[in-house]
Scaffold this motif. Structure first.
Motif, PDB file in Angstrom:
ATOM      1  N   LYS A 215      26.114   5.100 -24.786  1.00  0.00           N
ATOM      2  CA  LYS A 215      26.973   5.561 -23.699  1.00  0.00           C
ATOM      3  C   LYS A 215      28.342   4.890 -23.679  1.00  0.00           C
ATOM      4  CE  LYS A 215      26.104   7.789 -20.447  1.00  0.00           C
ATOM      5  NZ  LYS A 215      26.394   9.202 -20.110  1.00  0.00           N
ATOM      6  N   SER A 216      28.412   3.650 -24.161  1.00  0.00           N
ATOM      7  CA  SER A 216      29.677   2.921 -24.129  1.00  0.00           C
ATOM      8  C   SER A 216      29.585   1.733 -25.079  1.00  0.00           C
ATOM      9  CB  SER A 216      29.996   2.442 -22.702  1.00  0.00           C
ATOM     10  OG  SER A 216      28.984   1.579 -22.221  1.00  0.00           O
ATOM     11  N   ILE A 217      30.670   0.972 -25.161  1.00  0.00           N
ATOM     12  CA  ILE A 217      30.719  -0.212 -26.020  1.00  0.00           C
ATOM     13  C   ILE A 217      31.449  -1.308 -25.249  1.00  0.00           C
ATOM     14  CG2 ILE A 217      31.399  -1.137 -28.277  1.00  0.00           C
ATOM     15  CD1 ILE A 217      31.935   1.876 -29.027  1.00  0.00           C
ATOM     16  N   SER A 218      30.884  -2.506 -25.256  1.00  0.00           N
ATOM     17  CA  SER A 218      31.541  -3.643 -24.613  1.00  0.00           C
ATOM     18  C   SER A 218      31.584  -4.804 -25.592  1.00  0.00           C
ATOM     19  CB  SER A 218      30.797  -4.070 -23.342  1.00  0.00           C
ATOM     20  OG  SER A 218      30.840  -3.052 -22.367  1.00  0.00           O
ATOM     21  N   ILE A 219      32.740  -5.457 -25.685  1.00  0.00           N
ATOM     22  CA  ILE A 219      32.923  -6.621 -26.549  1.00  0.00           C
ATOM     23  C   ILE A 219      32.871  -7.869 -25.679  1.00  0.00           C
ATOM     24  CG2 ILE A 219      34.359  -7.709 -28.314  1.00  0.00           C
ATOM     25  CD1 ILE A 219      33.420  -4.877 -29.007  1.00  0.00           C
ATOM     26  N   ASP A 220      32.066  -8.859 -26.077  1.00  0.00           N
ATOM     27  CA  ASP A 220      31.948 -10.068 -25.256  1.00  0.00           C
ATOM     28  C   ASP A 220      33.232 -10.881 -25.313  1.00  0.00           C
ATOM     29  OD1 ASP A 220      30.809 -13.017 -26.784  1.00  0.00           O
ATOM     30  OD2 ASP A 220      31.598 -11.305 -27.899  1.00  0.00           O
ATOM     31  N   PRO A 221      33.430 -11.847 -24.405  1.00  0.00           N
ATOM     32  CA  PRO A 221      34.687 -12.610 -24.344  1.00  0.00           C
ATOM     33  C   PRO A 221      35.044 -13.363 -25.625  1.00  0.00           C
ATOM     34  CG  PRO A 221      33.484 -12.876 -22.298  1.00  0.00           C
ATOM     35  CD  PRO A 221      32.568 -12.153 -23.237  1.00  0.00           C
ATOM     36  N   THR A 222      34.049 -13.704 -26.466  1.00  0.00           N
ATOM     37  CA  THR A 222      34.365 -14.387 -27.727  1.00  0.00           C
ATOM     38  C   THR A 222      34.918 -13.423 -28.762  1.00  0.00           C
ATOM     39  OG1 THR A 222      32.190 -14.062 -28.779  1.00  0.00           O
ATOM     40  CG2 THR A 222      32.446 -15.970 -27.298  1.00  0.00           C
ATOM     41  N   GLY A 223      34.706 -12.114 -28.548  1.00  0.00           N
ATOM     42  CA  GLY A 223      35.148 -11.111 -29.503  1.00  0.00           C
ATOM     43  C   GLY A 223      34.240 -10.977 -30.712  1.00  0.00           C
ATOM     44  N   LYS A 224      33.087 -11.645 -30.662  1.00  0.00           N
ATOM     45  CA  LYS A 224      32.198 -11.673 -31.829  1.00  0.00           C
ATOM     46  C   LYS A 224      31.011 -10.729 -31.716  1.00  0.00           C
ATOM     47  CE  LYS A 224      33.294 -16.521 -32.840  1.00  0.00           C
ATOM     48  NZ  LYS A 224      32.748 -17.893 -32.976  1.00  0.00           N
ATOM     49  N   PHE A 225      30.774 -10.178 -30.515  1.00  0.00           N
ATOM     50  CA  PHE A 225      29.581  -9.371 -30.315  1.00  0.00           C
ATOM     51  C   PHE A 225      29.910  -8.045 -29.636  1.00  0.00           C
ATOM     52  CE2 PHE A 225      28.270 -13.793 -30.393  1.00  0.00           C
ATOM     53  CZ  PHE A 225      27.185 -13.781 -31.265  1.00  0.00           C
ATOM     54  N   ALA A 226      29.240  -6.980 -30.093  1.00  0.00           N
ATOM     55  CA  ALA A 226      29.360  -5.660 -29.480  1.00  0.00           C
ATOM     56  C   ALA A 226      28.038  -5.302 -28.817  1.00  0.00           C
ATOM     57  CB  ALA A 226      29.724  -4.621 -30.532  1.00  0.00           C
ATOM     58  N   PHE A 227      28.100  -4.912 -27.538  1.00  0.00           N
ATOM     59  CA  PHE A 227      26.920  -4.524 -26.776  1.00  0.00           C
ATOM     60  C   PHE A 227      26.947  -3.007 -26.578  1.00  0.00           C
ATOM     61  CE2 PHE A 227      27.117  -8.962 -26.131  1.00  0.00           C
ATOM     62  CZ  PHE A 227      25.894  -9.412 -25.638  1.00  0.00           C
ATOM     63  N   ILE A 228      25.875  -2.328 -26.971  1.00  0.00           N
ATOM     64  CA  ILE A 228      25.813  -0.872 -26.922  1.00  0.00           C
ATOM     65  C   ILE A 228      24.658  -0.434 -26.021  1.00  0.00           C
ATOM     66  CG2 ILE A 228      25.829   1.240 -28.302  1.00  0.00           C
ATOM     67  CD1 ILE A 228      27.893  -0.846 -29.244  1.00  0.00           C
ATOM     68  N   PRO A 229      24.922   0.073 -24.811  1.00  0.00           N
ATOM     69  CA  PRO A 229      23.831   0.600 -23.972  1.00  0.00           C
ATOM     70  C   PRO A 229      23.368   1.963 -24.489  1.00  0.00           C
ATOM     71  CG  PRO A 229      25.941   0.808 -22.843  1.00  0.00           C
ATOM     72  CD  PRO A 229      26.223   0.104 -24.133  1.00  0.00           C
ATOM     73  N   ASN A 230      22.091   2.084 -24.792  1.00  0.00           N
ATOM     74  CA  ASN A 230      21.509   3.325 -25.308  1.00  0.00           C
ATOM     75  C   ASN A 230      20.760   4.029 -24.175  1.00  0.00           C
ATOM     76  OD1 ASN A 230      22.259   2.695 -28.101  1.00  0.00           O
ATOM     77  ND2 ASN A 230      20.673   1.119 -27.961  1.00  0.00           N
ATOM     78  N   TYR A 231      21.390   5.036 -23.621  1.00  0.00           N
ATOM     79  CA  TYR A 231      20.873   5.681 -22.412  1.00  0.00           C
ATOM     80  C   TYR A 231      19.518   6.348 -22.636  1.00  0.00           C
ATOM     81  CZ  TYR A 231      20.855   8.541 -18.173  1.00  0.00           C
ATOM     82  OH  TYR A 231      20.524   9.116 -16.968  1.00  0.00           O
ATOM     83  N   ASP A 232      19.404   7.121 -23.708  1.00  0.00           N
ATOM     84  CA  ASP A 232      18.196   7.909 -23.923  1.00  0.00           C
ATOM     85  C   ASP A 232      16.973   7.052 -24.239  1.00  0.00           C
ATOM     86  OD1 ASP A 232      19.696  10.157 -23.468  1.00  0.00           O
ATOM     87  OD2 ASP A 232      19.944  10.669 -25.585  1.00  0.00           O
ATOM     88  N   SER A 233      17.160   5.988 -25.009  1.00  0.00           N
ATOM     89  CA  SER A 233      16.021   5.151 -25.399  1.00  0.00           C
ATOM     90  C   SER A 233      15.767   4.006 -24.427  1.00  0.00           C
ATOM     91  CB  SER A 233      16.222   4.598 -26.810  1.00  0.00           C
ATOM     92  OG  SER A 233      17.432   3.870 -26.889  1.00  0.00           O
ATOM     93  N   GLN A 234      16.564   3.910 -23.377  1.00  0.00           N
ATOM     94  CA  GLN A 234      16.398   2.911 -22.320  1.00  0.00           C
ATOM     95  C   GLN A 234      16.393   1.475 -22.872  1.00  0.00           C
ATOM     96  OE1 GLN A 234      13.606   3.961 -19.111  1.00  0.00           O
ATOM     97  NE2 GLN A 234      13.226   5.878 -20.159  1.00  0.00           N
ATOM     98  N   ASN A 235      17.413   1.172 -23.648  1.00  0.00           N
ATOM     99  CA  ASN A 235      17.587  -0.192 -24.145  1.00  0.00           C
ATOM    100  C   ASN A 235      19.053  -0.395 -24.518  1.00  0.00           C
ATOM    101  OD1 ASN A 235      17.932   1.112 -26.620  1.00  0.00           O
ATOM    102  ND2 ASN A 235      15.895   0.592 -27.377  1.00  0.00           N
ATOM    103  N   PHE A 236      19.424  -1.600 -24.920  1.00  0.00           N
ATOM    104  CA  PHE A 236      20.774  -1.829 -25.428  1.00  0.00           C
ATOM    105  C   PHE A 236      20.708  -2.662 -26.706  1.00  0.00           C
ATOM    106  CE2 PHE A 236      20.060  -5.332 -22.501  1.00  0.00           C
ATOM    107  CZ  PHE A 236      20.671  -6.437 -23.078  1.00  0.00           C
ATOM    108  N   SER A 237      21.576  -2.288 -27.654  1.00  0.00           N
ATOM    109  CA  SER A 237      21.633  -2.956 -28.949  1.00  0.00           C
ATOM    110  C   SER A 237      22.808  -3.913 -28.971  1.00  0.00           C
ATOM    111  CB  SER A 237      21.776  -1.925 -30.078  1.00  0.00           C
ATOM    112  OG  SER A 237      20.737  -0.971 -30.038  1.00  0.00           O
ATOM    113  N   VAL A 238      22.662  -5.003 -29.711  1.00  0.00           N
ATOM    114  CA  VAL A 238      23.717  -6.014 -29.803  1.00  0.00           C
ATOM    115  C   VAL A 238      24.013  -6.288 -31.279  1.00  0.00           C
ATOM    116  CG1 VAL A 238      24.464  -8.334 -29.150  1.00  0.00           C
ATOM    117  CG2 VAL A 238      22.890  -7.051 -27.663  1.00  0.00           C
ATOM    118  N   TYR A 239      25.300  -6.292 -31.610  1.00  0.00           N
ATOM    119  CA  TYR A 239      25.736  -6.494 -32.992  1.00  0.00           C
ATOM    120  C   TYR A 239      26.773  -7.610 -33.079  1.00  0.00           C
ATOM    121  CZ  TYR A 239      23.774  -1.803 -33.742  1.00  0.00           C
ATOM    122  OH  TYR A 239      22.941  -0.712 -33.797  1.00  0.00           O
TER     123      TYR A 239
END
Length: 364
Positions: A215-239
């Protein structure tokens, strides 16, 4: 000599009082102000509020709500806090406003910029030089921003066609990488940004294998991690993010549980991660040094049946605001500086216009 000493002391004392007195006046005059703006999609306007820096309470600004186009659906503010931009879905337009630094009131900048496209999402380059607009017709419009007036000018070649079903765009703090989520292809596309021209060049595309419906993408304050909320699967992935290539690598333990998540934001310098779900807000503690997330035991921190549609944290103040589209209200919370838990602010919820779908908070 005895008569001169008291006189000298009096002069010195007067000088010191003058210096410190002016300093106090200067500090008072330069004290930062905080404002919140809400896009009301059904009443076609923008509600504006001043934020009490001590309590987080909202007070509607004189003249609010301010007229927008039809179905305002997304907003972004200029990094300098002087301008606000709004995407108007049904009127195919972008509204631009200057922000009064004292009152927070909005003044339209040369009316409304109409476009042949259907804009539904905005984001601003950290430099403030370019505004990026995601349109329904699978393209991205890019505007150069006049730093003095806030006026927009489409760059050469805009809009740029992207054969993807893009539903979000995020730019990292360096301003050199743009991350776009493709809901249909279930992927994240990374582009490099030409910081002189604003143009995008594709670097890579990462298929999300641990979730569906980003649904969206958020970058943490360090700029090293991307958080991806996955609406359909009811979870969020982190890269993790490779700052040079934009390559994404999923961290150990990802994905993490959520209930139809839509947005992610961070508090306490990134040590707490808040997840906005379709009815709740969950929280995780986060250690970027070890890539460790631990779910709060008292989740959810907030529950509402009134369709929570967006949330925002005030810069430096740790106040969190949630728009509820069905009840036309803003729920307001202070964030515990030790635990990250949410405490309801006195007077919350605060009324807003009809169908609030986006909230932006700024520091002047």
């Amino acid at each position: 000599m005895k008569k001169l000493i008291p006189a000298c002391l009096m002069l010195i004392l007067a000088f010191l009082l003058a210096v410190f007195g002016l300093g106090q006046q200067g500090n008072a005059a330069s004290a930062p102000k905080y404002f919140a703006y809400v896009a009301n999609s059904e009443s076609n306007n923008i509600s504006a509020y001043s934020i009490n820096p001590a309590t987080g309470a909202l007070s509607e600004i004189k003249g609010s709500p301010f007229l927008a186009g039809n179905s305002p659906c997304s907003m972004t503010a200029h990094p300098n806090g002087k301008f606000l931009y709004v995407a108007n879905y049904q009127s195919h337009s972008i509204s631009a406003y200057s922000i009064n630094p004292i009152s927070g009131a909005l003044t339209a900048i040369k009316g409304i910029s109409f476009t042949k496209e259907t804009p539904f999402l905005l984001t601003m380059a950290p430099s403030g030089k370019f505004l990026y607009v995601v349109n329904v017709d699978r393209n991205v419009s890019i505007y150069a921003v006049n730093p003095k007036t806030g006026e927009l000018t489409a760059i050469k070649g805009s809009p740029f066609h992207i054969q993807k079903s893009i539903n979000s765009i995020t730019i990292d703090s360096s301003g050199k990488l743009a991350f776009l989520s493709d809901y249909e292809r279930n992927s994240i596309i990374v582009y490099s940004i030409n910081t002189a021209t604003g143009k995008l060049t594709k670097l890579s595309e990462t298929t999300i294998t641990t979730g569906t419906g980003p649904k969206s993408i958020s970058i943490d304050p360090t700029g090293k991690f991307a958080f991806i909320p996955n609406y359909d699967s009811q979870n969020f992935s982190v890269y993790t993010i490779n700052a040079k290539t934009g390559k994404l690598t999923e961290i150990k333990g990802s994905p993490f549980g959520a209930d139809h998540p839509t947005q992610v934001t961070f508090a306490l310098s990134g040590k707490v991660v808040y997840i906005l779900n379709c009815e709740t807000i969950d929280a995780y503690s986060f250690d970027p040094a070890t890539s460790t997330l631990i779910e709060f035991k008292n989740n959810p921190l907030y529950h509402s049946m009134d369709d929570p549609s967006s949330f925002s944290i005030v810069p430096t103040k740790e106040f969190l605001y949630v728009t509820n589209a069905d009840s036309n209200e803003i729920a307001a919370f202070s964030i515990n500086n030790t635990t990250g838990s949410l405490n309801k602010i006195k007077g919350s919820p605060f009324k807003t216009g009809n169908g609030p779908v986006s909230i932006v908070t700024i520091k002047q």
